[in-house]
Structures are given as structure tokens and as C-alpha cells.
Design a protein around this motif. Structure first.
Motif, short mmCIF file in Angstrom:
data_model
loop_
_atom_site.label_atom_id
_atom_site.label_comp_id
_atom_site.label_asym_id
_atom_site.label_seq_id
_atom_site.Cartn_x
_atom_site.Cartn_y
_atom_site.Cartn_z
N LYS A 1 15.76 -1.25 45.75
CA LYS A 1 14.43 -1.73 45.38
C LYS A 1 14.03 -1.09 44.05
CE LYS A 1 11.67 1.63 48.05
NZ LYS A 1 10.84 2.18 47.00
N ARG A 2 13.21 -1.81 43.29
CA ARG A 2 12.77 -1.31 41.98
C ARG A 2 11.33 -0.83 41.99
NH1 ARG A 2 14.09 -2.38 36.97
NH2 ARG A 2 12.06 -3.30 36.54
N HIS A 3 10.58 -1.21 43.00
CA HIS A 3 9.15 -0.89 43.06
C HIS A 3 8.85 -0.09 44.31
CE1 HIS A 3 9.31 -4.70 40.61
NE2 HIS A 3 8.80 -3.82 39.78
N TYR A 4 7.61 0.31 44.45
CA TYR A 4 7.21 1.11 45.60
C TYR A 4 7.52 0.40 46.92
CZ TYR A 4 4.29 3.58 42.11
OH TYR A 4 3.81 4.26 41.03
N SER A 5 7.09 -0.84 47.05
CA SER A 5 7.27 -1.57 48.30
C SER A 5 8.70 -2.04 48.48
CB SER A 5 6.34 -2.79 48.33
OG SER A 5 6.63 -3.59 49.46
N ALA A 6 9.18 -1.94 49.72
CA ALA A 6 10.52 -2.44 50.05
C ALA A 6 10.57 -3.97 49.98
CB ALA A 6 10.92 -1.96 51.44
N PHE A 7 9.41 -4.63 49.97
CA PHE A 7 9.36 -6.09 49.89
C PHE A 7 9.33 -6.60 48.46
CE2 PHE A 7 7.69 -5.25 54.14
CZ PHE A 7 8.35 -6.20 54.91
N SER A 8 8.86 -5.80 47.52
CA SER A 8 8.65 -6.25 46.15
C SER A 8 9.98 -6.48 45.42
CB SER A 8 7.82 -5.22 45.37
OG SER A 8 7.65 -5.62 44.03
N GLY A 9 10.24 -7.73 45.09
CA GLY A 9 11.44 -8.07 44.33
C GLY A 9 12.74 -8.01 45.13
N THR A 10 12.64 -7.94 46.46
CA THR A 10 13.84 -7.91 47.31
C THR A 10 13.82 -9.12 48.24
OG1 THR A 10 12.92 -6.70 49.20
CG2 THR A 10 13.72 -5.37 47.33
N ASP A 11 14.92 -9.30 48.97
CA ASP A 11 14.96 -10.37 49.96
C ASP A 11 14.71 -9.84 51.38
OD1 ASP A 11 17.39 -9.09 50.42
OD2 ASP A 11 18.59 -10.92 50.33
N LEU A 12 14.02 -8.71 51.49
CA LEU A 12 13.77 -8.10 52.79
C LEU A 12 13.04 -9.05 53.73
CD1 LEU A 12 13.83 -5.72 54.75
CD2 LEU A 12 11.77 -4.82 53.60
N ASP A 13 12.01 -9.71 53.26
CA ASP A 13 11.26 -10.63 54.12
C ASP A 13 12.17 -11.73 54.66
OD1 ASP A 13 8.89 -11.76 55.36
OD2 ASP A 13 8.87 -13.24 53.74
N ILE A 14 13.01 -12.28 53.83
CA ILE A 14 13.93 -13.34 54.25
C ILE A 14 14.90 -12.81 55.31
CG2 ILE A 14 15.87 -14.80 53.51
CD1 ILE A 14 14.37 -15.01 50.77
N ARG A 15 15.45 -11.63 55.07
CA ARG A 15 16.40 -11.05 56.03
C ARG A 15 15.73 -10.76 57.38
NH1 ARG A 15 21.39 -9.13 54.05
NH2 ARG A 15 21.61 -9.44 51.82
N LEU A 16 14.51 -10.26 57.34
CA LEU A 16 13.79 -9.99 58.59
C LEU A 16 13.52 -11.29 59.34
CD1 LEU A 16 11.23 -7.29 57.38
CD2 LEU A 16 13.34 -6.91 58.69
N ARG A 17 13.06 -12.31 58.65
CA ARG A 17 12.74 -13.58 59.31
C ARG A 17 14.00 -14.26 59.85
NH1 ARG A 17 7.46 -14.06 58.87
NH2 ARG A 17 6.43 -13.23 57.02
#
Length: 189
Positions: free
Chosen positions: A103-119
């Protein structure tokens, strides 16, 4: 209910005494707890995501370059997991329920595909651990809240630079984001 534990930035640069942006003793004090919670969640069937800062050296355009010294530089040992959590990752990294995400930002969701992988995995609840409670863990929690996830934070498995910052974030999780803040008993998760 399907859960995923998100382990945030528990790396050498953020935890070790000689780390580039270390939280020092407060972060080191959670070393055993964060490893135990991670193993417990994994044993209960949760997915485990390691969301780890990944910065380029000498990047004057990244907003953090104006706020913090260079840290978690790609290709350095500063990005290595700290303490027994590193052992967990070494032991389970080939398991399809364990993921490493830069990740590049504070949030693990910002600019990553984390939400897609979780869903894709039907995850509706995230368990947050790591550092810093009031920065990367908090920003991840805010994004998780905005995306509709249930949030659980394991207080003995998160740390910040000061007790005041830590307590502020714990209060924010509970009273503003509606998160379940677990203090001791893992069975509460």
C-alpha cells in the motif's frame, strides 16, 4: 459471517528501535499479542491480509515525504515483518487464505484491490491489528466503515506513539465508526 484479519504495517521500520519511523516500545509491547491474534483468527477460518507500506526511495511527490522521514522503502529490510508475526507469515505464506498487499497510503483500501479481494471471498467483517492505531489503522477503519464492513479492533494488538493518540483512536473506532473494540478475550471476536 466471514471475517478477514488485516495486519497493518507491523514491520521493522515501524517497530524496531532502529526502524526509520519507529513507534518503539509501545509497538514492541504488542509483538506477542499481534502474533497470537493472527494465529487465532487464521485457526478460526479467517483470511489474513498483510497490508504493508511500500514506498519508493527519494519520492518527492508522495505526500508523506513532507511529513515523515523515508520509511518502508521497497527492497529494504525495513519492510520485513517484526517479531513472531514474521514467523506466522513464513509458515503460512503459501496458504490461499494469506495475502501480502503493498500500500502507498495510510489506509489499506486506498489505491489497492483489498475491497475487491474481500468481496470476492464474501468477507463482511474486518479485524484490524497493527500500527499506528491513530494513523494507518484508523484510516483503514474509516474506509472499511464507508465501504459497509463490520469492524473489530483488537486493542492489545494495535499501538501508537503515545497513550493519548492510542486512546483517541480506540474511542473513535467505538463511538464514531461503531466498531467492536476487543480488549482481552479473543472469543469476543
Amino acid at each position: 459471517m466471514t471475517k478477514a484479519l488485516i495486519s497493518i504495517d507491523y514491520t521493522f521500520d515501524f517497530v524496531a528501535d532502529e526502524g526509520k519511523l519507529t513507534a518503539g516500545a509501545p509497538a514492541q509491547a504488542i509483538s506477542e499479542s499481534i502474533a497470537q491474534v493472527t494465529q487465532w483468527a487464521f485457526d478460526q477460518g479467517a483470511y489474513v491480509f498483510f497490508a504493508i507500506d511500500a514506498h519508493e526511495g527519494n519520492d518527492p511527490f508522495h505526500p508523506e515525504s513532507k511529513l515523515f522521514p523515508p520509511h518502508n522503502i521497497i527492497g529494504t529490510s525495513g519492510r520485513d515483518l517484526y517479531g513472531p508475526l514474521a514467523d506466522f507469515y513464513q509458515q503460512h505464506q503459501a496458504d490461499p487464505r494469506v495475502f501480502w498487499m503493498d500500500k502507498r497510503h495510510y489506509s489499506a483500501f486506498s489505491g489497492t484491490d483489498l475491497d475487491i479481494r474481500l468481496r470476492e471471498r464474501g468477507v463482511d467483517t474486518v479485524i484490524l491489528t497493527g500500527v499506528l492505531t491513530d494513523i494507518c489503522v484508523l484510516h483503514t477503519a474509516v474506509d472499511a466503515y464507508n465501504l459497509g464492513y463490520q469492524i473489530e479492533v483488537v486493542a492489545p494488538a494495535v499501538a501508537s506513539l503515545t497513550p493519548e493518540n492510542h486512546q483517541f483512536a480506540l474511542n473513535h473506532f467505538k463511538h464514531v465508526l461503531g466498531a467492536k473494540v476487543v480488549n482481552e478475550q479473543l472469543e469476543e471476536l
